[in-house]
Structure formats: C-alpha cells, structure tokens
Design a protein around this motif. Structure first.
Motif, PDB file in Angstrom:
ATOM      1  N   ILE A 172       0.879  -1.105   0.081  1.00  0.00           N
ATOM      2  CA  ILE A 172      -0.023   0.105   0.028  1.00  0.00           C
ATOM      3  C   ILE A 172       0.912   1.421  -0.055  1.00  0.00           C
ATOM      4  CG2 ILE A 172      -1.672   1.297   1.312  1.00  0.00           C
ATOM      5  CD1 ILE A 172      -2.850  -1.379   2.597  1.00  0.00           C
ATOM      6  N   LEU A 173       0.635   2.099  -0.900  1.00  0.00           N
ATOM      7  CA  LEU A 173       1.332   3.170  -1.183  1.00  0.00           C
ATOM      8  C   LEU A 173       0.520   4.319  -0.605  1.00  0.00           C
ATOM      9  CD1 LEU A 173       3.285   3.072  -4.577  1.00  0.00           C
ATOM     10  CD2 LEU A 173       4.169   2.298  -2.120  1.00  0.00           C
ATOM     11  N   LEU A 174       0.753   4.932   0.561  1.00  0.00           N
ATOM     12  CA  LEU A 174       0.017   6.144   1.311  1.00  0.00           C
ATOM     13  C   LEU A 174       0.456   7.468   0.343  1.00  0.00           C
ATOM     14  CD1 LEU A 174       0.471   5.418   4.976  1.00  0.00           C
ATOM     15  CD2 LEU A 174      -1.488   4.782   3.330  1.00  0.00           C
ATOM     16  N   ASP A 175      -0.736   8.532   0.531  1.00  0.00           N
ATOM     17  CA  ASP A 175      -0.318   9.661  -0.234  1.00  0.00           C
ATOM     18  C   ASP A 175       0.904  10.282  -0.084  1.00  0.00           C
ATOM     19  OD1 ASP A 175      -3.020   9.161  -0.905  1.00  0.00           O
ATOM     20  OD2 ASP A 175      -3.592  11.093  -0.093  1.00  0.00           O
ATOM     21  N   ASP A 176       1.585  10.555   0.960  1.00  0.00           N
ATOM     22  CA  ASP A 176       2.871  10.929   1.064  1.00  0.00           C
ATOM     23  C   ASP A 176       3.775  10.407   0.229  1.00  0.00           C
ATOM     24  OD1 ASP A 176       2.704   8.892   2.855  1.00  0.00           O
ATOM     25  OD2 ASP A 176       4.254   9.759   4.215  1.00  0.00           O
ATOM     26  N   VAL A 177       3.832   8.982   0.293  1.00  0.00           N
ATOM     27  CA  VAL A 177       4.812   8.020  -0.506  1.00  0.00           C
ATOM     28  C   VAL A 177       4.370   8.434  -1.901  1.00  0.00           C
ATOM     29  CG1 VAL A 177       5.755   5.781  -0.856  1.00  0.00           C
ATOM     30  CG2 VAL A 177       5.108   6.704   1.439  1.00  0.00           C
ATOM     31  N   MET A 178       3.175   8.388  -2.336  1.00  0.00           N
ATOM     32  CA  MET A 178       3.010   8.411  -3.651  1.00  0.00           C
ATOM     33  C   MET A 178       3.435   9.805  -4.340  1.00  0.00           C
ATOM     34  SD  MET A 178       1.132   6.558  -5.993  1.00  0.00           S
ATOM     35  CE  MET A 178      -0.206   5.683  -5.225  1.00  0.00           C
ATOM     36  N   LYS A 179       3.468  10.850  -3.523  1.00  0.00           N
ATOM     37  CA  LYS A 179       4.022  12.129  -3.913  1.00  0.00           C
ATOM     38  C   LYS A 179       5.546  12.192  -4.183  1.00  0.00           C
ATOM     39  CE  LYS A 179       0.301  14.877  -2.054  1.00  0.00           C
ATOM     40  NZ  LYS A 179      -0.061  15.963  -0.830  1.00  0.00           N
ATOM     41  N   GLY A 194       5.166  21.421 -11.859  1.00  0.00           N
ATOM     42  CA  GLY A 194       4.878  22.548 -10.711  1.00  0.00           C
ATOM     43  C   GLY A 194       4.890  21.858  -9.670  1.00  0.00           C
ATOM     44  N   PRO A 195       4.840  22.813  -8.449  1.00  0.00           N
ATOM     45  CA  PRO A 195       5.208  22.441  -7.002  1.00  0.00           C
ATOM     46  C   PRO A 195       4.114  21.132  -6.641  1.00  0.00           C
ATOM     47  CG  PRO A 195       3.901  24.469  -7.138  1.00  0.00           C
ATOM     48  CD  PRO A 195       4.258  24.134  -8.539  1.00  0.00           C
ATOM     49  N   ILE A 196       4.801  20.317  -5.845  1.00  0.00           N
ATOM     50  CA  ILE A 196       4.063  19.194  -5.274  1.00  0.00           C
ATOM     51  C   ILE A 196       4.117  19.488  -3.691  1.00  0.00           C
ATOM     52  CG2 ILE A 196       3.765  16.862  -4.961  1.00  0.00           C
ATOM     53  CD1 ILE A 196       5.139  16.675  -7.806  1.00  0.00           C
ATOM     54  N   PRO A 197       3.377  19.955  -3.118  1.00  0.00           N
ATOM     55  CA  PRO A 197       3.362  19.846  -1.684  1.00  0.00           C
ATOM     56  C   PRO A 197       3.410  18.497  -0.786  1.00  0.00           C
ATOM     57  CG  PRO A 197       1.292  20.315  -2.283  1.00  0.00           C
ATOM     58  CD  PRO A 197       1.773  20.373  -3.409  1.00  0.00           C
ATOM     59  N   LEU A 198       4.457  18.340  -0.047  1.00  0.00           N
ATOM     60  CA  LEU A 198       4.682  17.058   0.492  1.00  0.00           C
ATOM     61  C   LEU A 198       4.290  16.822   1.764  1.00  0.00           C
ATOM     62  CD1 LEU A 198       8.315  16.146  -0.918  1.00  0.00           C
ATOM     63  CD2 LEU A 198       5.955  15.467  -1.608  1.00  0.00           C
TER      64      LEU A 198
END
Length: 367
Positions: free
Chosen positions: A341-348, A363-367
């Motif tokens: 399972i890849l959570l959102d923070d890992v996906m980003k 463009g910018p990606i807020p982590l």
C-alpha cells in the motif's frame, strides 16, 4: 528533533569502523551503501537513542535506512528491537528497545549494521517489476534498434518480451533529460510480461503501477478510440489504463471502469507531446476510495477497485494482449508494485522522483 525522556542519556562510543562502505552490486544503477560499527552502549531505561555517522560521501539525503544492532558478546538473554527514528544527511538516530524484560542494561558492546537507500534504490528494491532502458545492457535490440526484450530491474526478474518483429518498439537514439526510452511508433507495438496481477481467487488484489510516458497522437476512429498504456484486459474488465483525446480510462473498478475527464494544471495525462508520470493503485480490500489515480504528483481521482479474474500476462504499450488499443508515443519507465500500500505522502515522493529524473514539467508538489 528527538525528545529525551527522563534521564535517558546519549551514551555511545564508536570503537571502529570494521569494513569500508561502498557500492552494492545489485545492478548497474545501484548506489546502495552498507556499513557497520561497534558501539559501547548502556541505558537506564528499556529504550535508548543512538546516533551513528555514515562516514561516506553522499550526493543527497538518504530516503530509507535499514539497520540492526546486536550485542557482540550476547548471553542469549538480551533481545532488542531497532527502529530508525531520524535520518540526517551525515548521520542517523536509532532507537534500541529491550524486549526481553522491562529494564535497561549495563555497558554492552553492540555491532550496528546499516544499509542506506536513496529513493531510486528503494523503489528498485521493493518493486515487483521495473523496466527502464537507461543503458544498452537493459535491452535486447536488433540492428534496426527494435527491442525484443527489456530486462527487469525489480524483484521478479521477469523480462518484458516481444518476439514478433513487426510489433517491437524501438530504442530511442535521442534522450529525455539524459535517459533513453522506448518509442512505440508502429501499429500494434507492445511488450508482454508473464506475471499474474491477481490472486487465483481474486481476493487481496493490491497492485500499483507507475508509467513515465509521452503520447504523440490519439486515435481518429470512434470504434477503438483508446491509446493503451498498460493492460491485462481479457474481456473481463481486468486492470488496464488507456487514453483518448478527452478521457482517461482506468479499468478494474466497481462498475467496470472509471473515466476521468478533468485535468489539473501541469497534470493532463492525455496531453500530446508532453512527458507525464501516471500512477494507478488498485487496493481491493481497502474498500471505497482506497484506490487512486495520480498524474505528475497530483491526485486526479479516488475510486473503489474490484476483484478481477486471474490472468497470467500483462501488456505494456497497449491495454490488451492483442495490441488493438496500442500506444503511439513513448515509455521511459514502468514500475509495478504488488502487495504494498502506497500512502499519499509516499505516492507524492515517488512522483517527485520520476518528475525530477525525467525532467517533467509538473509545478510544485506539496509533500
């Protein structure tokens, strides 16, 4: 910052670095570093924090560190859990927790071993399959630069194959941000991998796919409008990803498929002559909204995945094994994870890695 509790002290002595740290010969890309040291440690409580220096030159902050710490002269009684609680550029902090009893321990010599992964190494070390063509050693090519085989850099070691010379993609002579890629410029171009994406009974389906790609044209006819990126379509709405001029199709969802028509700034998966990174996670057991579609680090849609029939092959550069929904464009990298399972923070973070590696305008990606 790590907070000290009670009278917990930072007490450690590095006695000696026993082996030099260098590259691990996992594959041509690897910059995995390994090392160990002996440290004299004691603690008045069951937990103790210990900082160790890597003593190697790194080009970037480590993404992940795997570490162990064991008494060098163990009596067989003391047992410890080890957790990496902080990663810095030059050092890291471990938490030693005694688990055989609720107490501290006297002065004891530990052997601490660690493995340092940058994000590219960690992806390779955890992905089921990873196809990329940075080096000539990654592919089997003909005199016309047609590719019959791409070697897997992931865990499965299953190659992506195309024995039919008329359907083989081409290895690019040009580079995107310093990296070669596969060109799908002929009708029915595709590569086939012999890997079942689903369990035999369909339960616990958990698959995540990342594709770095470029679309060069859309289909002109309405009968077969899609350009396929990836698929295991056996006419049962198994997992696949396909594109038309105005729709992104993701199959393997409740209701058979989802159709995404909206786009975000610098995140249009259907755009022509633009490099994108797209990921889809199918997490059947997670239920409603546990599955997701991302483009260039931005969430496009969440959905509910469904169990799908077992199929022993999947296709790259098409949505089906016959290659009917074939891609006209290019694929730079393909990565597939099973059972993670890849959570959102890992996906980003993974998207940001591919964006930087391939020079994608995102463009910018807020982590």
């Amino acid at each position: 910052m790590i907070k000290h509790q009670g009278i917990m002290l930072w007490l450690f002595v590095v006695v000696v670095i026993i082996w030099p740290v260098g590259k691990c010969q996992q594959n041509d890309y690897s910059t995995i570093r390994r090392g160990f040291a002996e440290m004299s440690i004691h603690s008045t409580t069951k937990k103790q924090h210990v900082k160790f220096d890597y003593k190697v030159c790194l080009n970037s902050m480590p993404y992940y560190i795997k570490a162990t710490a064991n008494p060098k002269y163990s009596t067989g009684v003391e047992k410890f859990n080890v957790t990496v609680v902080q990663i810095n550029f030059y050092n890291a902090v471990l938490e030693l927790e005694r688990i055989d009893e609720d107490s501290g321990w006297g002065e004891m010599l530990f052997t601490v071993q660690w493995t340092i992964y940058h994000i590219s190494d960690y992806i390779t070390s955890t992905a089921t399959v990873q196809y990329r063509v940075d080096y000539d050693t990654d592919v089997k090519i003909s005199e016309t630069s047609r590719v019959s085989e791409v070697y897997d850099q992931g865990l499965s070691k299953l190659p992506a194959l195309q024995n039919n010379t008329h359907f083989q993609p081409r290895l690019s002579q040009e580079k995107q941000n310093g990296h070669r890629f596969l060109v799908f410029d002929k009708t029915f171009n595709n590569l086939v991998t012999n890997l079942d994406l689903n369990r035999k009974q369909g339960e616990n389906d958990l698959v995540t796919v990342f594709i770095v790609y470029r679309v060069d044209s859309h289909r002109a006819t309405n009968s077969e409008p899609e350009r396929g990126l990836f698929g295991a379509d056996n006419l049962g709405w198994d997992k696949f990803i396909a594109l038309s001029i105005d729709i992104l199709y993701v199959s393997g969802a409740v209701g058979d498929s989802i159709q995404i028509t909206s786009t975000l700034n610098n995140a249009n998966p259907r755009a022509l002559h633009v490099w994108n990174v797209l990921s889809v996670q199918w997490n059947v057991d997670g239920g409603v909204d546990a599955s997701s579609v991302w483009c260039n680090g931005k969430l496009l849609q969440r959905f509910q995945a469904k169990t799908t029939p077992s199929d022993t092959k999947f296709i790259i550069g098409s949505a089906d094994r016959d290659g009917i929904s074939y891609l006209h464009g290019a694929i730079g990298e393909f990565v597939l994870f099973k059972g993670i399972i890849l959570l959102d923070d890992v996906m980003k973070k993974y998207h940001l890695h591919f964006i930087e590696k391939w020079g994608i305008e995102a463009g910018p990606i807020p982590l």
